[in-house]
Design a protein around this motif. Sequence first.
Motif, PDB file in Angstrom:
ATOM      1  N   GLU A 105      -9.407  15.782   8.796  1.00 48.55           N
ATOM      2  CA  GLU A 105      -8.124  15.493   8.139  1.00 48.55           C
ATOM      3  C   GLU A 105      -8.288  14.711   6.838  1.00 48.55           C
ATOM      4  N   GLU A 106      -9.295  13.851   6.778  1.00 45.87           N
ATOM      5  CA  GLU A 106      -9.482  13.049   5.553  1.00 45.87           C
ATOM      6  C   GLU A 106      -9.920  13.906   4.369  1.00 45.87           C
ATOM      7  N   ALA A 107     -10.360  15.132   4.619  1.00 45.28           N
ATOM      8  CA  ALA A 107     -10.798  16.028   3.549  1.00 45.28           C
ATOM      9  C   ALA A 107      -9.703  17.004   3.134  1.00 45.28           C
ATOM     10  N   GLN A 108      -8.519  16.860   3.709  1.00 41.43           N
ATOM     11  CA  GLN A 108      -7.411  17.759   3.387  1.00 41.43           C
ATOM     12  C   GLN A 108      -6.434  17.104   2.417  1.00 41.43           C
ATOM     13  N   ILE A 109      -5.770  17.939   1.627  1.00 40.44           N
ATOM     14  CA  ILE A 109      -4.677  17.477   0.773  1.00 40.44           C
ATOM     15  C   ILE A 109      -3.438  17.542   1.645  1.00 40.44           C
ATOM     16  N   ARG A 110      -2.909  16.362   2.019  1.00 43.40           N
ATOM     17  CA  ARG A 110      -1.756  16.348   2.915  1.00 43.40           C
ATOM     18  C   ARG A 110      -0.843  15.175   2.596  1.00 43.40           C
ATOM     19  N   LEU A 111       0.415  15.390   2.916  1.00 45.10           N
ATOM     20  CA  LEU A 111       1.445  14.380   2.689  1.00 45.10           C
ATOM     21  C   LEU A 111       1.352  13.320   3.778  1.00 45.10           C
ATOM     22  N   LEU A 112       1.202  12.056   3.367  1.00 43.12           N
ATOM     23  CA  LEU A 112       1.128  10.951   4.321  1.00 43.12           C
ATOM     24  C   LEU A 112       2.498  10.300   4.511  1.00 43.12           C
ATOM     25  N   HIS A 113       3.258  10.185   3.421  1.00 43.97           N
ATOM     26  CA  HIS A 113       4.594   9.581   3.480  1.00 43.97           C
ATOM     27  C   HIS A 113       5.401  10.092   2.297  1.00 43.97           C
ATOM     28  N   SER A 114       6.692  10.296   2.528  1.00 47.07           N
ATOM     29  CA  SER A 114       7.558  10.767   1.449  1.00 47.07           C
ATOM     30  C   SER A 114       8.901  10.048   1.526  1.00 47.07           C
ATOM     31  N   ASP A 115       9.410   9.641   0.377  1.00 48.45           N
ATOM     32  CA  ASP A 115      10.742   9.061   0.268  1.00 48.45           C
ATOM     33  C   ASP A 115      11.488   9.849  -0.818  1.00 48.45           C
ATOM     34  N   PRO A 116      12.137  10.963  -0.434  1.00 53.97           N
ATOM     35  CA  PRO A 116      12.810  11.805  -1.432  1.00 53.97           C
ATOM     36  C   PRO A 116      13.929  11.095  -2.177  1.00 53.97           C
ATOM     37  N   LYS A 117      14.548  10.091  -1.548  1.00 55.72           N
ATOM     38  CA  LYS A 117      15.619   9.364  -2.227  1.00 55.72           C
ATOM     39  C   LYS A 117      15.062   8.587  -3.428  1.00 55.72           C
ATOM     40  N   MET A 118      13.885   7.970  -3.259  1.00 52.34           N
ATOM     41  CA  MET A 118      13.244   7.218  -4.341  1.00 52.34           C
ATOM     42  C   MET A 118      12.386   8.113  -5.241  1.00 52.34           C
ATOM     43  N   GLY A 119      12.053   9.310  -4.773  1.00 56.51           N
ATOM     44  CA  GLY A 119      11.200  10.193  -5.566  1.00 56.51           C
ATOM     45  C   GLY A 119       9.741   9.784  -5.513  1.00 56.51           C
ATOM     46  N   LEU A 120       9.330   9.125  -4.425  1.00 54.48           N
ATOM     47  CA  LEU A 120       7.948   8.663  -4.269  1.00 54.48           C
ATOM     48  C   LEU A 120       7.315   9.320  -3.045  1.00 54.48           C
ATOM     49  N   ALA A 121       6.006   9.466  -3.093  1.00 54.32           N
ATOM     50  CA  ALA A 121       5.265   9.996  -1.949  1.00 54.32           C
ATOM     51  C   ALA A 121       3.856   9.420  -1.974  1.00 54.32           C
ATOM     52  N   VAL A 122       3.231   9.414  -0.805  1.00 54.13           N
ATOM     53  CA  VAL A 122       1.826   9.046  -0.685  1.00 54.13           C
ATOM     54  C   VAL A 122       1.117  10.286  -0.142  1.00 54.13           C
ATOM     55  N   VAL A 123       0.109  10.740  -0.874  1.00 49.18           N
ATOM     56  CA  VAL A 123      -0.598  11.966  -0.530  1.00 49.18           C
ATOM     57  C   VAL A 123      -2.087  11.657  -0.427  1.00 49.18           C
ATOM     58  N   ASN A 124      -2.752  12.237   0.582  1.00 47.64           N
ATOM     59  CA  ASN A 124      -4.186  12.045   0.750  1.00 47.64           C
ATOM     60  C   ASN A 124      -4.946  12.863  -0.285  1.00 47.64           C
ATOM     61  N   LYS A 125      -5.821  12.209  -1.054  1.00 42.37           N
ATOM     62  CA  LYS A 125      -6.697  12.886  -2.016  1.00 42.37           C
ATOM     63  C   LYS A 125      -8.090  12.958  -1.416  1.00 42.37           C
ATOM     64  N   PRO A 126      -8.617  14.171  -1.227  1.00 44.95           N
ATOM     65  CA  PRO A 126      -9.974  14.293  -0.702  1.00 44.95           C
ATOM     66  C   PRO A 126     -11.027  14.033  -1.779  1.00 44.95           C
ATOM     67  N   ALA A 127     -12.221  13.722  -1.354  1.00 41.76           N
ATOM     68  CA  ALA A 127     -13.339  13.575  -2.294  1.00 41.76           C
ATOM     69  C   ALA A 127     -13.683  14.949  -2.868  1.00 41.76           C
ATOM     70  N   GLY A 128     -14.259  14.958  -4.057  1.00 41.75           N
ATOM     71  CA  GLY A 128     -14.681  16.213  -4.675  1.00 41.75           C
ATOM     72  C   GLY A 128     -13.595  16.896  -5.466  1.00 41.75           C
ATOM     73  N   LEU A 129     -12.593  16.139  -5.860  1.00 45.06           N
ATOM     74  CA  LEU A 129     -11.466  16.695  -6.598  1.00 45.06           C
ATOM     75  C   LEU A 129     -11.024  15.663  -7.625  1.00 45.06           C
ATOM     76  N   ASP A 130     -10.875  16.077  -8.884  1.00 45.19           N
ATOM     77  CA  ASP A 130     -10.368  15.172  -9.913  1.00 45.19           C
ATOM     78  C   ASP A 130      -8.916  14.827  -9.606  1.00 45.19           C
ATOM     79  N   SER A 131      -8.524  13.574  -9.844  1.00 47.11           N
ATOM     80  CA  SER A 131      -7.146  13.149  -9.583  1.00 47.11           C
ATOM     81  C   SER A 131      -6.164  13.793 -10.553  1.00 47.11           C
ATOM     82  N   VAL A 132      -6.495  13.771 -11.834  1.00 51.64           N
ATOM     83  CA  VAL A 132      -5.591  14.286 -12.866  1.00 51.64           C
ATOM     84  C   VAL A 132      -6.365  15.214 -13.798  1.00 51.64           C
ATOM     85  N   PRO A 133      -5.649  16.097 -14.498  1.00 55.99           N
ATOM     86  CA  PRO A 133      -6.332  16.982 -15.452  1.00 55.99           C
ATOM     87  C   PRO A 133      -6.955  16.193 -16.593  1.00 55.99           C
TER      88      PRO A 133
END
Length: 164
Positions: free
Chosen positions: A87-115
Amino acid sequence: TFRRKTQVYLQQLLVMVFDELPTKSAARTALRQGRIHVNGCVVTAADAPAAQPGDAVTLHLGADALRIADDLEKRLHNWNDLRRTREEAQIRLLHSDPKMGLAVVNKPAGLDSVPWTQSHKKKRFTFQDYLPMVVPPPDEGTPCNGPKVCHRLDFRVAGPLLVA
């Protein structure tokens, strides 16, 4: 006192606004190709002045962008399917607050965070590219061009990232 007037050009603004244009060179190319519209008018001059507050600046990506979006869901499924036992190697939603427009998502190793320049040159997908398939849109607020990473983790580091 001598004061130099500094001219801000549209190509500089494009690099700051559009993730699809990571460099001034990419912005100049988009201008030359007629893919930039300001208030509905095509702008092709590389020395065009920056848009003013309230102006609508549009980047037309064309058919390639639609093909990439269709392919994105399949890529995300393949990424997670290859790592289904960890599971730690998957891109998955950990927590979401659609009212605030915020989320916490798991980032796996071996992937750049931003372009960044090298990820665009090598046509590699980044963590931020996958976010539209993972994070639900906010309930309210001003619409934007998809969710963005609020901070980064290095390429080899896995962990939760705040997304807005």
